[in-house]
Design a protein around this motif. Structure first.
Motif, short mmCIF file in Angstrom:
data_model
loop_
_atom_site.label_atom_id
_atom_site.label_comp_id
_atom_site.label_asym_id
_atom_site.label_seq_id
_atom_site.Cartn_x
_atom_site.Cartn_y
_atom_site.Cartn_z
N ILE A 145 0.84 -1.20 0.00
CA ILE A 145 0.00 0.00 0.00
C ILE A 145 0.87 1.25 0.00
CG2 ILE A 145 -1.68 1.34 1.32
CD1 ILE A 145 -2.90 -1.10 -0.04
N GLU A 146 1.93 1.25 0.79
CA GLU A 146 2.81 2.42 0.86
C GLU A 146 3.53 2.65 -0.46
OE1 GLU A 146 3.78 2.26 5.66
OE2 GLU A 146 5.19 1.39 4.22
N LEU A 147 4.01 1.58 -1.08
CA LEU A 147 4.70 1.71 -2.37
C LEU A 147 3.73 2.17 -3.45
CD1 LEU A 147 7.01 -1.44 -2.29
CD2 LEU A 147 7.72 0.96 -2.09
N GLY A 172 -8.83 -18.95 4.82
CA GLY A 172 -8.85 -18.06 3.68
C GLY A 172 -9.94 -17.01 3.77
N THR A 173 -11.13 -17.42 4.21
CA THR A 173 -12.24 -16.48 4.34
C THR A 173 -11.93 -15.40 5.36
OG1 THR A 173 -13.85 -18.16 3.69
CG2 THR A 173 -14.68 -16.26 4.92
N GLU A 174 -11.38 -15.79 6.50
CA GLU A 174 -11.08 -14.81 7.54
C GLU A 174 -9.90 -13.92 7.15
OE1 GLU A 174 -10.80 -16.44 11.42
OE2 GLU A 174 -12.87 -17.16 11.43
N VAL A 175 -8.90 -14.48 6.47
CA VAL A 175 -7.77 -13.66 6.01
C VAL A 175 -8.26 -12.60 5.03
CG1 VAL A 175 -5.68 -13.70 4.59
CG2 VAL A 175 -5.96 -15.35 6.44
N ALA A 176 -9.13 -12.99 4.09
CA ALA A 176 -9.65 -12.01 3.12
C ALA A 176 -10.50 -10.96 3.82
CB ALA A 176 -10.46 -12.73 2.05
N ALA A 177 -11.33 -11.39 4.77
CA ALA A 177 -12.20 -10.45 5.47
C ALA A 177 -11.39 -9.44 6.29
CB ALA A 177 -13.17 -11.21 6.37
N GLN A 178 -10.44 -9.96 7.07
CA GLN A 178 -9.62 -9.07 7.89
C GLN A 178 -8.67 -8.24 7.04
OE1 GLN A 178 -9.91 -8.53 11.06
NE2 GLN A 178 -10.99 -10.29 11.92
N GLY A 179 -8.14 -8.83 5.97
CA GLY A 179 -7.21 -8.11 5.10
C GLY A 179 -7.88 -6.93 4.42
N ASP A 184 -8.34 -1.07 3.75
CA ASP A 184 -9.20 0.11 3.76
C ASP A 184 -8.73 1.11 4.81
OD1 ASP A 184 -10.73 -0.75 1.69
OD2 ASP A 184 -12.57 -1.05 2.84
N ALA A 185 -8.31 0.60 5.97
CA ALA A 185 -7.81 1.49 7.02
C ALA A 185 -6.50 2.15 6.59
CB ALA A 185 -7.61 0.70 8.31
N LEU A 186 -5.63 1.40 5.90
CA LEU A 186 -4.34 1.95 5.48
C LEU A 186 -4.49 3.03 4.42
CD1 LEU A 186 -2.22 -1.34 5.23
CD2 LEU A 186 -2.04 0.44 6.98
N THR A 187 -5.51 2.92 3.59
CA THR A 187 -5.68 3.89 2.50
C THR A 187 -6.62 5.04 2.86
OG1 THR A 187 -7.45 2.50 1.59
CG2 THR A 187 -5.23 2.17 0.71
N PRO A 406 -7.72 4.64 15.97
CA PRO A 406 -7.34 4.25 14.61
C PRO A 406 -6.31 3.12 14.63
CG PRO A 406 -7.21 6.63 14.91
CD PRO A 406 -7.39 6.04 16.26
N ARG A 407 -6.37 2.29 13.61
CA ARG A 407 -5.43 1.18 13.53
C ARG A 407 -4.03 1.69 13.18
NH1 ARG A 407 -7.38 -4.23 10.54
NH2 ARG A 407 -9.24 -3.42 11.57
#
Length: 444
Positions: A145-147, A172-179, A184-187, A406-407
């Protein structure tokens, strides 16, 4: 008379529960040794929250020495078991070798990443089985995201902001959901070129997400993910992985720098070296978790093919739900073999499942009652707090902070790519960071 020697191999859900129960039942009457690569038990169900920056890493680890009184911890990984000599040979974290003798052996070595013969996956994908992988993924996603935010190349930025998860089971479902929530928080305060937003793809060859669960829970999870913008594609998988992206089974090429492999697990190959009857890589045991012809050897968790007495002719699936319960039964039966208590066969009753979808969302069916939304989220978090063998207050505190503040989106740089290979079963590599925990599941 010398006290009996009990050796437990692995401190995942099955091994940790065995050691914990034996520390209460046989402490002072037996010498109990636990062989594990690390000094902690990993509570794997909350690992996606570590990768997303919701929980700090130590929150999901429980000290073995601090919670297993009367149990001797030996840091190392078993590489050979001599059944006739009743010895376990191991290699410690610094390359030294050692031998443990036993009168009773509990094999709970767990599982490793399941690899499929897909070109490029072993070189370009990363699994999700322990703390190193979670910490690496957190840094990697943040870095992409930073790059991307600093790039003048829109095509490159789009590729960096595209994240592909293969496998729509629990992990996989939880990784996608949390990711998706993490990116979204990072951007939020860091606009991307062209005003775009991160893109998450969740792929599975199965016809629906969470194929192991009731269709209502599956529909709930898919609806939540799609509402948030996750591109859920069923009946689709990866045909080839390259440094620049992945070729999907439907012929589409997706430009990405992130491929997360969550297609499942296979039993740790240690069991295959014993020369005993196997069932799809798992050691065959009887309903009392003993190996036929080797009554001094017990096996439980992902390492064992345990007859399912509720479904004659079948074996219990490789889930943490079964591993946790089998560990308790294994401890009881080992103690009974020395005259303490009576042994019993392994039976189970399904108490339901939970899938954390991040934020206040979850899908759950405690005791068969289907739940969704904030109520399911509350049930899921309450369950995890009750099920964790430690760190409950710290986990709850992190959840409260996450809701109020904030995260934090920073790279820690603690784990490098080369130290988290996808093939965790290679002889030169640790089979499982954190002691080979079992496949994730919920209600036990």
């Amino acid at each position: 008379m010398a006290r009996p020697r009990i050796v437990i191999v692995g401190a995942g859900f099955a091994g940790y529960r065995t050691a914990r129960a034996l520390s209460r039942q046989a402490r002072g009457r037996a010498d109990i040794t636990l062989l594990n690569p690390t000094d902690y038990f990993l509570y794997l169900p909350l690992l996606p929250q570590v990768a997303a920056g919701v929980l700090e890493p130590r929150r999901v680890t429980v000290s073995l020495t601090g919670t297993l009184p009367g149990v001797r911890l030996v840091l190392g990984e078993a590489d050979r078991i001599d059944l006739d000599a009743r010895t376990v040979h191991y290699r410690d974290p610094e390359g030294g070798e050692g031998t443990l003798s036993y009168d009773r052996l509990v094999l709970a070595a767990g599982s490793v990443n399941k690899l499929l013969p897909v070109p490029g996956v072993a070189e370009h994908a990363h699994g999700f089985r322990g703390l190193p992988e979670a910490l690496y993924l957190r840094d990697h996603v943040t870095r992409q995201i930073e790059l991307a935010a600093a790039s003048d190349d829109g095509v490159s930025a789009d590729a960096r902001c595209t994240f592909v998860v293969v496998g729509a089971g629990y992990t996989g479902t939880e990784v996608a959901a949390q990711g998706q929530l993490l990116t979204d928080a990072l951007t939020r305060g860091r606009p991307l070129p062209g005003g775009g937003r991160p893109r998450w793809l969740l792929l599975d060859i199965a016809p629906r997400v969470l194929p192991e669960l009731d269709e209502r829970l599956s529909r709930t999870a898919a609806r939540v993910l799609r509402r948030r913008g996750v591109d859920v594609r069923t009946g689709t998988s990866v045909k080839e992985a390259t440094p620049d992206g992945v070729l999907l089974s439907d012929g589409e090429f997706v430009d990405t720098r992130t491929l997360i492999w969550c297609v499942g697990v296979r039993p740790d190959p240690l069991a295959e070296t014993l020369g005993l009857p196997m069932e799809r890589g798992r050691l065959l045991v009887d309903p009392y978790l003993q190996v036929p012809g080797r009554p001094e050897v017990y096996a439980c968790g992902d390492a064992a093919a345990v007859p399912d007495l509720e479904k004659p002719g079948q074996y219990t699936p490789m889930t943490a739900q079964h591993a946790w319960r089998q560990g308790k039964v294994a401890a009881r039966n080992v103690a009974a073999s020395f005259g303490t208590g009576e042994r019993r066969p392994y039976r189970h009753r399904d108490l339901g499942f939970t899938v954390d979808l991040g934020g206040a969302e979850a899908a759950a069916n405690p005791l068969g009652v289907p739940l969704s939304g904030p109520l399911a989220g509350a049930v899921t978090r309450g369950y995890h707090l009750a099920a964790m063998p430690g760190n409950r207050v710290r986990v709850a505190a992190d959840w409260l902070l996450e809701a109020a503040l904030p995260r934090q989106g920073v790279q820690l740089g603690l784990v490098r790519s080369w130290s988290v290979p996808l093939d965790t079963a290679s002889p030169e590599q640790a089979r499982m960071p954190g002691g080979a925990p079992a496949t994730r599941d919920s209600y036990r």
